[in-house]
Design a protein around this motif. Structure first.
Motif, short mmCIF file in Angstrom:
data_model
loop_
_atom_site.label_atom_id
_atom_site.label_comp_id
_atom_site.label_asym_id
_atom_site.label_seq_id
_atom_site.Cartn_x
_atom_site.Cartn_y
_atom_site.Cartn_z
N ALA A 173 73.09 2.57 -20.82
CA ALA A 173 72.83 1.96 -22.12
C ALA A 173 71.58 1.08 -22.05
O ALA A 173 71.44 0.25 -21.14
CB ALA A 173 74.03 1.14 -22.57
N GLY A 174 70.67 1.28 -22.97
CA GLY A 174 69.47 0.46 -23.03
C GLY A 174 68.32 0.98 -22.19
O GLY A 174 67.22 0.43 -22.25
N LEU A 175 68.55 2.03 -21.41
CA LEU A 175 67.49 2.59 -20.57
C LEU A 175 66.71 3.65 -21.34
O LEU A 175 67.28 4.41 -22.12
CB LEU A 175 68.06 3.21 -19.30
N GLY A 176 65.41 3.71 -21.12
CA GLY A 176 64.58 4.74 -21.72
C GLY A 176 64.71 6.04 -20.96
O GLY A 176 65.40 6.14 -19.94
N ALA A 177 64.00 7.08 -21.44
CA ALA A 177 64.11 8.41 -20.85
C ALA A 177 63.69 8.40 -19.38
O ALA A 177 64.39 8.94 -18.52
CB ALA A 177 63.26 9.41 -21.64
N THR A 211 71.24 12.89 -25.15
CA THR A 211 70.20 12.07 -25.78
C THR A 211 68.86 12.38 -25.12
O THR A 211 68.06 13.13 -25.67
CB THR A 211 70.54 10.58 -25.70
N THR A 212 68.62 11.85 -23.93
CA THR A 212 67.37 12.13 -23.23
C THR A 212 67.44 13.40 -22.39
O THR A 212 66.41 13.93 -21.98
CB THR A 212 66.99 10.97 -22.30
N GLY A 213 68.64 13.87 -22.09
CA GLY A 213 68.80 15.06 -21.25
C GLY A 213 68.82 14.76 -19.77
O GLY A 213 68.98 15.68 -18.95
N THR A 261 75.32 11.24 -43.90
CA THR A 261 75.53 9.89 -44.40
C THR A 261 77.01 9.56 -44.29
O THR A 261 77.84 10.25 -44.87
CB THR A 261 75.08 9.77 -45.86
N ARG A 262 77.33 8.53 -43.58
CA ARG A 262 78.72 8.18 -43.36
C ARG A 262 79.12 7.04 -44.26
O ARG A 262 78.42 6.05 -44.39
CB ARG A 262 78.95 7.77 -41.90
N ARG A 263 80.27 7.19 -44.86
CA ARG A 263 80.82 6.13 -45.68
C ARG A 263 81.95 5.47 -44.93
O ARG A 263 82.58 6.05 -44.08
CB ARG A 263 81.35 6.69 -47.00
N GLY A 264 82.24 4.23 -45.30
CA GLY A 264 83.37 3.56 -44.68
C GLY A 264 82.95 2.57 -43.63
O GLY A 264 81.85 2.04 -43.64
N ARG A 265 83.82 2.38 -42.64
CA ARG A 265 83.62 1.32 -41.65
C ARG A 265 82.52 1.68 -40.67
O ARG A 265 82.29 2.84 -40.36
CB ARG A 265 84.92 1.11 -40.89
N LYS A 266 81.86 0.67 -40.18
CA LYS A 266 80.81 0.87 -39.20
C LYS A 266 81.40 0.92 -37.80
O LYS A 266 82.48 0.41 -37.54
CB LYS A 266 79.78 -0.28 -39.28
N SER A 267 80.66 1.54 -36.91
CA SER A 267 81.11 1.59 -35.53
C SER A 267 79.98 1.09 -34.64
O SER A 267 78.83 1.08 -35.03
CB SER A 267 81.50 3.02 -35.12
N ARG A 268 80.35 0.68 -33.42
CA ARG A 268 79.36 0.18 -32.49
C ARG A 268 79.36 1.02 -31.24
O ARG A 268 80.41 1.43 -30.76
CB ARG A 268 79.66 -1.28 -32.11
N GLU A 269 78.17 1.23 -30.67
CA GLU A 269 78.08 1.94 -29.40
C GLU A 269 78.22 0.95 -28.26
O GLU A 269 77.77 -0.17 -28.36
CB GLU A 269 76.73 2.65 -29.28
#
Length: 269
Positions: A173-177, A211-213, A261-269
């Motif tokens: 998490a937070g690292l670039g490719a 994501t980056t592969g 487009t998502r409706r409803g509650r938000k989620s966090r990664e």
């Protein structure tokens, strides 16, 4: 759930499974918040695999095999994956496994012959500390559900958990490719029984997300280094549940996908 893979979905089984799920999970759809349903029809359709296609991150890491994804990583699909992975919503493995099976099938047969070749789904392993924290291995659980779905579709399939981490890696998490590639370089290896567990099967590397592969590229390197996909006619490929929308439009002739487009509650990664 993984334990129900291969069991026919008769009315009685489906009934008690749903009742049990409602005891341990909110009755809202984990994807969009629709009430009194584990996964609503709209979110289920997004994960049906009907729109599965090839994806390629940019920049593309060296050694990355052809990757098929079932859905765009956005909206309800993103929320469902996070609920399964990070919040222990284990019954979601069924619908996510169905999506993964769709991505595997979208890749088409690799080996020609009168009968379909057996498919060995090789999940990317999670770090032990992550498995302990989450209480399960998300990619392996989804792979088990996908194998069951493939078998019901007439495709011989099994899960071959032959990859292991041979050294500690930092949280991605937070690292670039480039940082992810460096973090994972040489981190995976095939276990001692890898050749036996995949013998005669077509290997498909599987994960929940690309994501980056970097992760799948490292998995492919380890499999090739062990000689599991080095014979004449062997073509290594990969499949995932979801990928970013723009990665669908980076192959010749591909049509870019629009994020949902998502409706409803938000989620966090």
């Amino acid at each position: 759930m993984a334990g129900s893979v291969g069991v026919r979905q008769c009315g009685g089984v489906r009934g008690w499974w749903q009742e049990l799920a409602e005891l341990v999970l909110p009755v809202d759809c984990a994807g969009c918040g629709a009430v009194r349903v584990l996964v609503c029809a709209g979110c289920r359709q997004a994960l049906s695999g009907a729109g599965a296609g090839p994806v390629r991150p940019s920049p593309r890491p060296g050694g990355l095999p052809v990757v098929q994804a079932a859905a765009v990583y956005d909206g309800g699909v993103r929320a469902l994956l996070l609920a399964h992975k990070e919040r222990g919503a284990l019954p979601l493995a069924g619908v996510l496994g169905e999506a993964l099976a769709g991505a595997v099938l979208a890749g088409g047969p690799v080996r020609a012959g009168p009968a379909p070749a057996e498919v060995a789904l090789v999940p990317v392993p999670s770090a032990r500390r992550q498995v302990r924290a989450r209480g399960h291995d998300p990619a392996r659980r989804i792979a088990l559900a996908a194998a069951g779905r493939l078998r019901r579709a007439g495709v011989p399939a099994r899960v071959a958990p032959v990859l292991r981490l041979r050294r500690a890696v930092a949280d991605q998490a937070g690292l670039g490719a480039r940082q992810r590639r460096e973090n994972l370089a040489g981190a995976l290896a095939v276990c001692r029984d890898g050749a036996r567990l995949t013998d005669g099967a077509e290997i498909v590397l599987v994960d929940d997300l690309i994501t980056t592969g970097a992760t799948l590229a490292e998995a492919a390197r380890a499999v090739r280094a062990a000689g599991l996909a080095a014979g004449p006619g062997d073509v290594l490929r990969a499949a995932v549940v979801a990928a970013p929308a723009d990665s669908f439009g980076r192959l010749p002739g591909a049509v870019p996908r629009r994020p949902a487009t998502r409706r409803g509650r938000k989620s966090r990664e």
